[in-house]
Design a protein around this motif. Structure first.
Motif, PDB file in Angstrom:
ATOM      1  N   LEU A 107       9.230  21.303  22.508  1.00 15.84           N
ATOM      2  CA  LEU A 107      10.367  22.171  22.805  1.00 15.84           C
ATOM      3  C   LEU A 107      10.271  23.475  22.013  1.00 15.84           C
ATOM      4  O   LEU A 107      10.572  24.548  22.546  1.00 15.84           O
ATOM      5  CB  LEU A 107      11.684  21.430  22.512  1.00 15.84           C
ATOM      6  N   VAL A 108       9.845  23.393  20.762  1.00 18.76           N
ATOM      7  CA  VAL A 108       9.783  24.620  19.956  1.00 18.76           C
ATOM      8  C   VAL A 108       8.836  25.643  20.582  1.00 18.76           C
ATOM      9  O   VAL A 108       9.123  26.835  20.595  1.00 18.76           O
ATOM     10  CB  VAL A 108       9.402  24.312  18.481  1.00 18.76           C
ATOM     11  N   HIS A 109       7.716  25.185  21.132  1.00 17.88           N
ATOM     12  CA  HIS A 109       6.780  26.114  21.766  1.00 17.88           C
ATOM     13  C   HIS A 109       7.379  26.680  23.052  1.00 17.88           C
ATOM     14  O   HIS A 109       7.207  27.868  23.353  1.00 17.88           O
ATOM     15  CB  HIS A 109       5.443  25.427  22.037  1.00 17.88           C
ATOM     16  N   ALA A 110       8.075  25.836  23.821  1.00 19.02           N
ATOM     17  CA  ALA A 110       8.688  26.315  25.071  1.00 19.02           C
ATOM     18  C   ALA A 110       9.740  27.382  24.763  1.00 19.02           C
ATOM     19  O   ALA A 110       9.831  28.406  25.447  1.00 19.02           O
ATOM     20  CB  ALA A 110       9.307  25.139  25.823  1.00 19.02           C
ATOM     21  N   ILE A 111      10.523  27.148  23.723  1.00 17.40           N
ATOM     22  CA  ILE A 111      11.561  28.119  23.343  1.00 17.40           C
ATOM     23  C   ILE A 111      10.919  29.434  22.913  1.00 17.40           C
ATOM     24  O   ILE A 111      11.326  30.516  23.330  1.00 17.40           O
ATOM     25  CB  ILE A 111      12.429  27.549  22.188  1.00 17.40           C
ATOM     26  N   MET A 151       4.472  21.499  34.982  1.00 21.98           N
ATOM     27  CA  MET A 151       5.706  21.146  35.679  1.00 21.98           C
ATOM     28  C   MET A 151       6.820  22.115  35.305  1.00 21.98           C
ATOM     29  O   MET A 151       6.721  22.783  34.284  1.00 21.98           O
ATOM     30  CB  MET A 151       6.128  19.705  35.351  1.00 21.98           C
ATOM     31  N   GLU A 152       7.821  22.174  36.189  1.00 22.73           N
ATOM     32  CA  GLU A 152       8.916  23.106  35.913  1.00 22.73           C
ATOM     33  C   GLU A 152      10.156  22.331  35.446  1.00 22.73           C
ATOM     34  O   GLU A 152      10.495  21.301  36.043  1.00 22.73           O
ATOM     35  CB  GLU A 152       9.240  23.886  37.191  1.00 22.73           C
ATOM     36  N   ILE A 153      10.783  22.818  34.418  1.00 25.25           N
ATOM     37  CA  ILE A 153      12.030  22.201  33.953  1.00 25.25           C
ATOM     38  C   ILE A 153      13.141  23.250  33.975  1.00 25.25           C
ATOM     39  O   ILE A 153      12.874  24.442  33.864  1.00 25.25           O
ATOM     40  CB  ILE A 153      11.916  21.595  32.536  1.00 25.25           C
ATOM     41  N   THR A 154      14.376  22.750  34.140  1.00 25.87           N
ATOM     42  CA  THR A 154      15.529  23.649  34.122  1.00 25.87           C
ATOM     43  C   THR A 154      16.434  23.223  32.989  1.00 25.87           C
ATOM     44  O   THR A 154      16.753  22.037  32.851  1.00 25.87           O
ATOM     45  CB  THR A 154      16.305  23.547  35.453  1.00 25.87           C
ATOM     46  N   LEU A 155      16.790  24.170  32.161  1.00 20.65           N
ATOM     47  CA  LEU A 155      17.730  23.885  31.080  1.00 20.65           C
ATOM     48  C   LEU A 155      18.536  25.144  30.805  1.00 20.65           C
ATOM     49  O   LEU A 155      18.244  26.207  31.357  1.00 20.65           O
ATOM     50  CB  LEU A 155      16.989  23.422  29.811  1.00 20.65           C
ATOM     51  N   LYS A 156      19.579  24.971  30.043  1.00 27.89           N
ATOM     52  CA  LYS A 156      20.366  26.140  29.667  1.00 27.89           C
ATOM     53  C   LYS A 156      19.982  26.528  28.251  1.00 27.89           C
ATOM     54  O   LYS A 156      19.982  25.676  27.354  1.00 27.89           O
ATOM     55  CB  LYS A 156      21.851  25.768  29.685  1.00 27.89           C
ATOM     56  N   PHE A 203       9.867  16.865  23.058  1.00 28.26           N
ATOM     57  CA  PHE A 203       9.128  17.523  24.133  1.00 28.26           C
ATOM     58  C   PHE A 203      10.088  18.382  24.944  1.00 28.26           C
ATOM     59  O   PHE A 203      11.262  18.004  25.130  1.00 28.26           O
ATOM     60  CB  PHE A 203       8.462  16.489  25.041  1.00 28.26           C
ATOM     61  N   ALA A 204       9.575  19.474  25.480  1.00 26.85           N
ATOM     62  CA  ALA A 204      10.407  20.350  26.304  1.00 26.85           C
ATOM     63  C   ALA A 204      10.990  19.580  27.489  1.00 26.85           C
ATOM     64  O   ALA A 204      12.150  19.785  27.872  1.00 26.85           O
ATOM     65  CB  ALA A 204       9.591  21.548  26.780  1.00 26.85           C
ATOM     66  N   VAL A 205      10.220  18.689  28.074  1.00 28.41           N
ATOM     67  CA  VAL A 205      10.715  17.946  29.252  1.00 28.41           C
ATOM     68  C   VAL A 205      11.946  17.097  28.903  1.00 28.41           C
ATOM     69  O   VAL A 205      12.770  16.812  29.777  1.00 28.41           O
ATOM     70  CB  VAL A 205       9.636  17.034  29.886  1.00 28.41           C
ATOM     71  N   LYS A 258      17.677  28.549  32.552  1.00 36.33           N
ATOM     72  CA  LYS A 258      16.274  29.015  32.525  1.00 36.33           C
ATOM     73  C   LYS A 258      15.407  27.970  33.202  1.00 36.33           C
ATOM     74  O   LYS A 258      15.629  26.764  33.046  1.00 36.33           O
ATOM     75  CB  LYS A 258      15.769  29.126  31.079  1.00 36.33           C
ATOM     76  N   LYS A 259      14.419  28.457  33.927  1.00 37.49           N
ATOM     77  CA  LYS A 259      13.396  27.561  34.466  1.00 37.49           C
ATOM     78  C   LYS A 259      12.140  27.830  33.662  1.00 37.49           C
ATOM     79  O   LYS A 259      11.715  28.987  33.545  1.00 37.49           O
ATOM     80  CB  LYS A 259      13.145  27.875  35.940  1.00 37.49           C
ATOM     81  N   LEU A 260      11.576  26.803  33.078  1.00 39.52           N
ATOM     82  CA  LEU A 260      10.380  26.989  32.260  1.00 39.52           C
ATOM     83  C   LEU A 260       9.247  26.148  32.822  1.00 39.52           C
ATOM     84  O   LEU A 260       9.461  25.019  33.273  1.00 39.52           O
ATOM     85  CB  LEU A 260      10.649  26.552  30.811  1.00 39.52           C
TER      86      LEU A 260
END
Ligand code: FES
Ligand code: FES
Length: 162
Positions: free
Chosen positions: A22-26, A1-6, A62-64, A12-14
């Protein structure tokens, strides 16, 4: 899935799985200053700032859950090549050795000083007790935070803070 955050001021869209931490997404986004030092939420080397005011251990989120939020990492601290007072103070006071805990330590200290601009030594030690360091014995980290606090309390350096 795609998430949008700053992250550090840029949107950024991840692309992540619901289980992605979240640590892995970053880190997958190329911001590898945020580290991983344990698997039990204890070391704090993954600490980032959520919405400019809360220190979070990004290995335990979680990144989401960051969708729509703003994350600040160590890479977002220097402005225009000028070190943030905390970065300068860790350098000046020798508050790092291997450097692995440093990004998380600085992000936690950043939030600590926002809530308490003039902390006592005890308050600094307690405020950073979620961040472990294997190298320094903490003493110089305390001195660095004291120096940064002093720098940040001076009106001339207020502009250097975000
Ligand atoms: S990696 Fe140790 S607390 Fe997050
Ligand atoms: S400087 Fe090495 S763990 Fe803190």
């Amino acid at each position: 899935m795609e998430i949008t955050l700053k992250i550090n001021g840029s949107e950024k869209k991840l692309s992540v799985e619901p289980r992605t931490l979240l640590v892995h997404a970053i880190r997958d986004a190329g911001l590898t200053g945020t580290h991983i030092g344990c698997d039990s939420s204890s070391c704090g080397v993954c600490t980032v700032v959520l919405d400019g005011k809360t220190a979070v251990k990004s290995c335990t989120m979680f990144a989401v859950q960051a969708e729509g939020h703003e994350i600040t990492t160590i890479e977002g601290m220097a402005q225009g090549g000028q070190l943030h007072p905390l970065q300068q103070a860790f350098h000046d006071q020798h508050g790092l050795q291997c450097g692995y805990c440093t990004p998380g330590m600085i992000m936690a200290a950043h939030v600590l000083l926002q809530h308490n601009p003039n902390p006592t030594e005890e308050e600094i030690r307690f405020g950073l007790s979620g961040n472990l360091c294997r190298c320094t014995g903490y003493q110089n980290i305390v001195k660095a935070v004291q120096q940064a606090a002093e720098m940040l309390r001076q009106p001339s350096s207020a502009a250097a803070d975000d």
